[in-house]
Design a protein around this motif. Structure first.
Motif, PDB file in Angstrom:
ATOM      1  N   ALA A 120       0.842  -1.207   0.000  1.00  0.00           N
ATOM      2  CA  ALA A 120       0.000   0.000   0.000  1.00  0.00           C
ATOM      3  C   ALA A 120       0.874   1.252   0.000  1.00  0.00           C
ATOM      4  O   ALA A 120       0.547   2.252  -0.645  1.00  0.00           O
ATOM      5  N   HIS A 121       1.985   1.201   0.727  1.00  0.00           N
ATOM      6  CA  HIS A 121       2.938   2.325   0.756  1.00  0.00           C
ATOM      7  C   HIS A 121       3.493   2.587  -0.651  1.00  0.00           C
ATOM      8  O   HIS A 121       3.506   3.729  -1.124  1.00  0.00           O
ATOM      9  N   GLU A 122       3.903   1.516  -1.325  1.00  0.00           N
ATOM     10  CA  GLU A 122       4.456   1.703  -2.675  1.00  0.00           C
ATOM     11  C   GLU A 122       3.395   2.259  -3.625  1.00  0.00           C
ATOM     12  O   GLU A 122       3.688   3.068  -4.498  1.00  0.00           O
ATOM     13  N   PHE A 123       2.152   1.827  -3.452  1.00  0.00           N
ATOM     14  CA  PHE A 123       1.093   2.351  -4.323  1.00  0.00           C
ATOM     15  C   PHE A 123       0.813   3.822  -4.015  1.00  0.00           C
ATOM     16  O   PHE A 123       0.314   4.557  -4.868  1.00  0.00           O
ATOM     17  N   GLY A 124       1.137   4.247  -2.786  1.00  0.00           N
ATOM     18  CA  GLY A 124       1.071   5.673  -2.470  1.00  0.00           C
ATOM     19  C   GLY A 124       2.067   6.452  -3.320  1.00  0.00           C
ATOM     20  O   GLY A 124       1.743   7.493  -3.898  1.00  0.00           O
ATOM     21  N   HIS A 125       3.306   5.927  -3.415  1.00  0.00           N
ATOM     22  CA  HIS A 125       4.296   6.577  -4.292  1.00  0.00           C
ATOM     23  C   HIS A 125       3.821   6.550  -5.741  1.00  0.00           C
ATOM     24  O   HIS A 125       3.938   7.536  -6.467  1.00  0.00           O
ATOM     25  N   PHE A 126       3.322   5.391  -6.171  1.00  0.00           N
ATOM     26  CA  PHE A 126       2.821   5.230  -7.539  1.00  0.00           C
ATOM     27  C   PHE A 126       1.768   6.309  -7.831  1.00  0.00           C
ATOM     28  O   PHE A 126       1.671   6.813  -8.945  1.00  0.00           O
TER      29      PHE A 126
ATOM     30  N   MET B 142      14.869   6.761  -6.611  1.00  0.00           N
ATOM     31  CA  MET B 142      13.439   6.537  -6.501  1.00  0.00           C
ATOM     32  C   MET B 142      13.136   6.196  -5.051  1.00  0.00           C
ATOM     33  O   MET B 142      13.935   5.584  -4.377  1.00  0.00           O
ATOM     34  N   ALA B 143      11.993   6.616  -4.599  1.00  0.00           N
ATOM     35  CA  ALA B 143      11.645   6.376  -3.204  1.00  0.00           C
ATOM     36  C   ALA B 143      11.514   4.884  -2.941  1.00  0.00           C
ATOM     37  O   ALA B 143      10.981   4.148  -3.756  1.00  0.00           O
ATOM     38  N   TRP B 144      12.001   4.469  -1.805  1.00  0.00           N
ATOM     39  CA  TRP B 144      11.851   3.066  -1.453  1.00  0.00           C
ATOM     40  C   TRP B 144      11.415   2.926  -0.013  1.00  0.00           C
ATOM     41  O   TRP B 144      11.430   3.874   0.760  1.00  0.00           O
ATOM     42  N   LEU B 145      11.008   1.733   0.333  1.00  0.00           N
ATOM     43  CA  LEU B 145      10.632   1.416   1.711  1.00  0.00           C
ATOM     44  C   LEU B 145      11.603   0.379   2.207  1.00  0.00           C
ATOM     45  O   LEU B 145      11.815  -0.642   1.567  1.00  0.00           O
ATOM     46  N   ARG B 146      12.219   0.646   3.347  1.00  0.00           N
ATOM     47  CA  ARG B 146      13.197  -0.314   3.824  1.00  0.00           C
ATOM     48  C   ARG B 146      12.881  -0.743   5.244  1.00  0.00           C
ATOM     49  O   ARG B 146      12.075  -0.140   5.936  1.00  0.00           O
TER      50      ARG B 146
ATOM     51  N   ASP C 204       4.791  11.511  -1.625  1.00  0.00           N
ATOM     52  CA  ASP C 204       6.129  11.415  -1.050  1.00  0.00           C
ATOM     53  C   ASP C 204       6.001  10.802   0.343  1.00  0.00           C
ATOM     54  O   ASP C 204       4.901  10.526   0.824  1.00  0.00           O
ATOM     55  N   HIS C 205       7.138  10.623   1.022  1.00  0.00           N
ATOM     56  CA  HIS C 205       7.120  10.199   2.416  1.00  0.00           C
ATOM     57  C   HIS C 205       6.607  11.320   3.324  1.00  0.00           C
ATOM     58  O   HIS C 205       6.652  12.493   2.947  1.00  0.00           O
ATOM     59  N   SER C 206       6.132  10.934   4.520  1.00  0.00           N
ATOM     60  CA  SER C 206       5.693  11.892   5.534  1.00  0.00           C
ATOM     61  C   SER C 206       6.296  11.522   6.879  1.00  0.00           C
ATOM     62  O   SER C 206       6.496  10.339   7.167  1.00  0.00           O
TER      63      SER C 206
HETATM   64 ZN   LIG Z   1       8.563   4.920   0.373  1.00  0.00          ZN
END
Ligand SMILES: [Zn+2]
Length: 466
Positions: free
Chosen positions: A206-212, A451-455, A216-218
């Motif tokens: 869901a986080h990645e689809f937010g970027h899609f 590119m934004a990522w989630l880690r 941006d991050h918050s």
């Molecule tokens: Zn992210």
């Protein structure tokens, strides 16, 4: 192809240093604690976030024909049908926000893009080919890296769960033409290190689809990072955005909370407001949100401060109902400079060291501007630094690396926010150092933006060491 391969190699090198990206690229810095990209002086609509065309909904995506997750021995853990259903359900999370006019539609398998001929994408080489077709605007692929081979082949750090973002942009109308999301099924194979629960993996999706979608991050309730992983205080978790850059806490859904926090709902509504006559199930955004806006200023009360995280918290529910933005989120993170160009009258990439970013407004009135959409209620506003580790693929706001807040500020008193109304509140920092160049930018130190990522791993690893 050669250009793409070179691009990917450079991405791999930078990723190893944890300063870079997911793939798509390193072409350009992200803006802002709300929208992931903002139009610049000659690219997009200056000062306006890039969005999917509201007149061309739903956003059309294509899905990897392979399984979502499999073990190294090839045993399928999450098959294709289950993967497609999860993708739809997690896009629905955003689509179902009543005040957001965005919808998504699956239009089939990812199209062949030679040398990728169809079937599971599965390898870095195929990924690069599919990415090229996304870059050309042909399709918006959702890629399942079932066993982590793609992420590994691209040289991304092992803690990267997924990445997403725009591929092709319409430079005239400020729209996304195509986008991509890639998810690493290795975290769900029940076998490899660093497994995620199903709820955590969905959270990552869901986080990645937010970027899609253009977010941006918050940063809200960043204090959770000083606690124990997967054991965050429930009030803090309720206000913690899904778009927080690190998957540190337990998944919101596992704690009985909605997948989206108030910050996520406000920002998707800001990018895709419901206007006119709302269709069934939707609510006019202006009837559900008011706004607090203003400028963050240095002590002189004149000079604007960019890169300060501003949070509005609801009186009575300060940890759970909060929305944030980074000041100067619509202004460019790197204005560039032509003074030292060999030929200042004709600046080109060949004659200048820094032509600046093509993203973000160059209107100096926006350098310290902030704007926060809020459900009606009473709010106080506070400021803080963007967490120093939120850089590279985990960055947020226009400046990468972030800067410490250059002064102090006591919270505002309560302000009443009504639907459809705007409260203006400037924030003057105290004890700021003297400014000598309003166009300086931390982004000058960081020419390549990933590119934004989630880690996940970095903080867990640090905790184990400590
Ligand atoms: Zn992210």
């Amino acid at each position: 192809m050669k250009r793409l391969l070179n691009r990917c190699r450079s991405i791999g090198r930078a990723a190893a240093a944890l300063t870079t990206c997911g793939l798509l690229l390193c072409q350009s810095p992200v803006q802002a604690g709300g929208p992931i990209r903002v139009g610049g002086a000659t690219f997009g609509i200056q000062g306006q976030p890039f969005v999917w065309d509201p007149a061309a909904m739903p956003v059309k995506y294509r899905v990897d024909p392979g399984p979502l997750s499999k073990r190294p021995d090839g045993t399928v853990v999450i098959d294709h049908a289950a993967g497609v259903a999860r993708v739809k359900s997690l896009f629905d999370t955003w689509q179902n926000v009543p005040t957001a006019a965005i919808s998504y539609g699956n239009i089939g398998d990812i199209l062949p893009a030679p040398p990728y001929t169809g079937g599971p994408v599965g390898t870095a080489q195929n990924f690069i080919a599919v990415f090229a077709s996304c870059d050309a605007g042909t399709q918006s692929p959702i890629i399942f890296d079932a066993d982590g081979s793609i992420f590994g082949g691209l040289g991304l750090p092992r803690g990267v769960i997924g990445f997403a973002g725009a591929c092709k942009l319409d430079p005239v109308n400020g729209r996304f033409v195509s986008g991509l999301a890639a998810l690493n099924g290795r975290f769900q194979d029940g076998f490899s290190a660093s497994q995620l629960t199903a709820a955590e993996f969905d959270h990552a999706f869901a986080h990645e689809f937010g970027h899609f979608s253009g977010l941006d991050h918050s940063q809200i309730n960043v204090n959770v990072l000083s606690g124990q992983p997967r054991a965050c205080n429930l009030d803090d978790l309720a206000g913690l955005p899904l778009m927080f850059p690190i998957l540190f806490c337990q998944a919101r859904s596992a704690a009985g909370l909605p997948v989206l926090a108030p910050d996520d709902m406000a920002w998707i509504s800001r990018l895709y407001p419901v206007t006119g006559s709302p269709p069934p199930g939707k609510t006019l955004t202006s009837s559900a949100y008011g706004t607090i806006s203003g400028k963050v200023l240095f002590t002189d009360g004149i000079t604007q401060a960019q890169g300060v995280n501003v949070i509005a918290r609801q009186v009575g529910s300060p940890r759970t109902i909060a929305v944030s933005v980074v000041s100067g989120y619509l202004f460019t993170g790197n204005p560039g400079q032509t003074v030292t160009c060999l030929d200042p009258s004709n600046p080109t990439t060949a004659t200048c060291a820094n032509l600046g970013s093509r993203f973000g407004s160059h209107n100096p009135a926006l350098i310290g501007q902030y704007e926060i959409l809020l459900p009606p209620g009473n709010y106080t506003v506070e400021v803080e630094s963007v967490f120093a580790a939120f850089a590279g693929g985990s960055r947020l706001g226009p400046l990468d690396p972030p800067i410490p807040v250059p002064g102090t500020f006591a919270n505002t008193g309560p302000m009443s926010v009504s639907a459809g109304a705007m409260v203006v509140q400037d924030i003057t920092l105290q004890g700021t150092p003297q400014r000598f160049d309003a166009f300086e930018s931390a982004a000058l130190q960081a020419p390549a933006a990933p590119m934004a990522w989630l880690r996940r791993e970095e903080f867990l690893t640090e905790k184990r060491r400590a």
